[in-house]
Scaffold this motif. Sequence first.
Motif, PDB file in Angstrom:
ATOM      1  N   ALA A 221       0.866  -1.199   0.000  1.00 45.53           N
ATOM      2  CA  ALA A 221       0.000   0.000   0.000  1.00 45.53           C
ATOM      3  C   ALA A 221       0.891   1.233   0.000  1.00 45.53           C
ATOM      4  O   ALA A 221       1.921   1.273   0.692  1.00 45.53           O
ATOM      5  N   ASN A 222       0.515   2.202  -0.794  1.00 45.16           N
ATOM      6  CA  ASN A 222       1.260   3.466  -0.849  1.00 45.16           C
ATOM      7  C   ASN A 222       0.277   4.598  -1.046  1.00 45.16           C
ATOM      8  O   ASN A 222      -0.783   4.401  -1.643  1.00 45.16           O
ATOM      9  N   GLY A 223       0.641   5.774  -0.560  1.00 48.37           N
ATOM     10  CA  GLY A 223      -0.306   6.867  -0.715  1.00 48.37           C
ATOM     11  C   GLY A 223       0.347   8.236  -0.724  1.00 48.37           C
ATOM     12  O   GLY A 223       1.548   8.383  -0.440  1.00 48.37           O
ATOM     13  N   TYR A 224      -0.454   9.197  -1.091  1.00 52.30           N
ATOM     14  CA  TYR A 224      -0.067  10.613  -1.013  1.00 52.30           C
ATOM     15  C   TYR A 224      -1.112  11.314  -0.168  1.00 52.30           C
ATOM     16  O   TYR A 224      -2.305  11.012  -0.292  1.00 52.30           O
ATOM     17  N   LYS A 225      -0.674  12.241   0.663  1.00 58.07           N
ATOM     18  CA  LYS A 225      -1.641  12.942   1.513  1.00 58.07           C
ATOM     19  C   LYS A 225      -1.388  14.442   1.420  1.00 58.07           C
ATOM     20  O   LYS A 225      -0.277  14.879   1.081  1.00 58.07           O
ATOM     21  N   SER A 226      -2.430  15.184   1.738  1.00 58.35           N
ATOM     22  CA  SER A 226      -2.302  16.635   1.644  1.00 58.35           C
ATOM     23  C   SER A 226      -3.315  17.271   2.586  1.00 58.35           C
ATOM     24  O   SER A 226      -4.293  16.632   2.980  1.00 58.35           O
TER      25      SER A 226
ATOM     26  N   LEU B 295      -6.526  12.436   0.498  1.00 60.78           N
ATOM     27  CA  LEU B 295      -5.521  11.393   0.237  1.00 60.78           C
ATOM     28  C   LEU B 295      -5.854  10.622  -1.041  1.00 60.78           C
ATOM     29  O   LEU B 295      -7.021  10.481  -1.395  1.00 60.78           O
ATOM     30  N   SER B 296      -4.805  10.108  -1.658  1.00 58.97           N
ATOM     31  CA  SER B 296      -4.966   9.128  -2.738  1.00 58.97           C
ATOM     32  C   SER B 296      -4.033   7.970  -2.433  1.00 58.97           C
ATOM     33  O   SER B 296      -2.918   8.191  -1.920  1.00 58.97           O
ATOM     34  N   ALA B 297      -4.489   6.760  -2.754  1.00 61.87           N
ATOM     35  CA  ALA B 297      -3.662   5.594  -2.414  1.00 61.87           C
ATOM     36  C   ALA B 297      -3.874   4.487  -3.431  1.00 61.87           C
ATOM     37  O   ALA B 297      -4.894   4.449  -4.120  1.00 61.87           O
ATOM     38  N   CYS B 298      -2.893   3.589  -3.509  1.00 63.32           N
ATOM     39  CA  CYS B 298      -3.104   2.364  -4.268  1.00 63.32           C
ATOM     40  C   CYS B 298      -2.608   1.196  -3.426  1.00 63.32           C
ATOM     41  O   CYS B 298      -1.790   1.386  -2.512  1.00 63.32           O
ATOM     42  N   PHE B 299      -3.159   0.040  -3.692  1.00 59.14           N
ATOM     43  CA  PHE B 299      -2.844  -1.118  -2.837  1.00 59.14           C
ATOM     44  C   PHE B 299      -2.974  -2.396  -3.635  1.00 59.14           C
ATOM     45  O   PHE B 299      -3.616  -2.424  -4.698  1.00 59.14           O
TER      46      PHE B 299
ATOM     47  N   ASP C 186      -1.106   3.070   7.999  1.00 54.12           N
ATOM     48  CA  ASP C 186       0.200   3.688   8.301  1.00 54.12           C
ATOM     49  C   ASP C 186       1.084   3.732   7.059  1.00 54.12           C
ATOM     50  O   ASP C 186       1.854   4.680   6.863  1.00 54.12           O
ATOM     51  N   LYS C 187       0.975   2.723   6.187  1.00 54.01           N
ATOM     52  CA  LYS C 187       1.731   2.748   4.928  1.00 54.01           C
ATOM     53  C   LYS C 187       1.227   3.892   4.035  1.00 54.01           C
ATOM     54  O   LYS C 187       2.012   4.640   3.461  1.00 54.01           O
ATOM     55  N   ILE C 188      -0.098   4.017   3.935  1.00 50.29           N
ATOM     56  CA  ILE C 188      -0.661   5.069   3.075  1.00 50.29           C
ATOM     57  C   ILE C 188      -0.260   6.449   3.593  1.00 50.29           C
ATOM     58  O   ILE C 188       0.030   7.368   2.820  1.00 50.29           O
ATOM     59  N   LEU C 189      -0.203   6.572   4.916  1.00 50.41           N
ATOM     60  CA  LEU C 189       0.150   7.868   5.521  1.00 50.41           C
ATOM     61  C   LEU C 189       1.660   8.073   5.619  1.00 50.41           C
ATOM     62  O   LEU C 189       2.113   9.074   6.184  1.00 50.41           O
ATOM     63  N   ASN C 190       2.421   7.089   5.137  1.00 49.72           N
ATOM     64  CA  ASN C 190       3.884   7.155   5.255  1.00 49.72           C
ATOM     65  C   ASN C 190       4.350   7.213   6.691  1.00 49.72           C
ATOM     66  O   ASN C 190       5.395   7.800   6.993  1.00 49.72           O
TER      67      ASN C 190
END
Length: 328
Positions: A205-210, A222-226, A322-326
Amino acid sequence: MSEKIIKWGFIGCGEVTKYKSGPAFQKIEHSEVVAVMSRDISKAKAYAKERGIAKWYNDAQELINDEDVNAVYIATPPSSHATYAIMSMKAGKPVYIEKPMAVTYEECCRINRISQETGIPCFVAYYRRYLPYFLKVKSLVEEGAIGNVINIQIRFAQPPRDLDYNKENLPWRVQPDIAGGGYFYDLAPHQIDILQDMFGYILEANGYKSNRGGLYSAEDTLSACFQFDSGLVGSGSWCFVAHESAREDRIEIIGDKGMICFSVFTYDPIALHTERGREEIPVENPIYVQQPLIQAVVDHLLGKSICNCDGESATLTNWVMDKILNKI
Ligand SMILES: NC(=O)C1=CN([C@@H]2O[C@H](COP(=O)(O)OP(=O)(O)OC[C@H]3O[C@@H](n4cnc5c(N)ncnc54)[C@H](OP(=O)(O)O)[C@@H]3O)[C@@H](O)[C@H]2O)C=CC1
Ligand SMILES: O=C1CO[C@H](CO)[C@@H](O)[C@@H]1O
């Protein structure tokens, strides 16, 4: 556990306990609520009196030590879940913890370690797994109603809540030290848990947050892919400061013979798209939505069956977040 009755003590008696969970503990056979705790004793007393609960406390350890209490429901904000869960399990009392299980993946692992060391079970309130609405979605997938599942899309958007504008007194749900993050950490766990229940564990899982709204410091978009263990991939987008016109609560399960769309919070009729066209499938849930899960937990504690809504499986949802939020 040899007792014939599961006698619950509640730590926290806020919103979730009023309707979603609290009455269910009292309605289920072989389950009683014997004590309740709030940091404000007058709140605990008022709650207990209103619901016919015999004892009230303003100290969690006292509630845990109460000999009449043989299982503990932790319904406080997430930052205190690990502490109370560990205290309860060390006292030999099984726990049913509200979601998200804790504020970090690492805290979830600590809870699981104590559960393993003590042999005391730990459950987490991902009650959607037991609700008829989601069981229907799951059975449509399993029956092959949409053929092979190819892709998953989560879309969630809502406008800010009134309380989010109160900079002097922001809700705990947007304070990461209490909540683990912002509304993403509050709401996405339900979506991630139900998808893992349907499709197996998410291993990447990976993501970008703003923060686009500037109302509080936590991420609001947020946007994420998994990717699941099976190779199935999906993506999600969440926005908690959207315009009303963008409001959305939707998961799409895309197959090679159709698509299932459902909501996670509003329970809009399930939409099944196939070569026959679009069919709506309304499904009713019980009034006290946690009741089927709490029944399963009680049955597990009575040795009648196994409830797999446990700390180990809930931890994987914190890991994904936690992965998506880094955070990890
Ligand atoms: N499964 C679900 O559908 C839902 C789950 N939840 C989850 O339930 C939990 C509680 O949410 P909700 O009921 O909405 O929150 P509330 O703010 O309404 O209530 C929180 C309760 O915890 C008490 N409390 C707060 N901090 C502490 C602390 N450090 N130690 C002991 N007690 C504390 C509060 O009372 P006092 O300040 O008087 O001590 C209050 O009784 C959260 O984890 C939330 O995510 C919430 C809604 C739905
Ligand atoms: O399901 C839910 C509905 O909304 C609540 C408030 O944001 C959440 O905490 C809860 O988990």
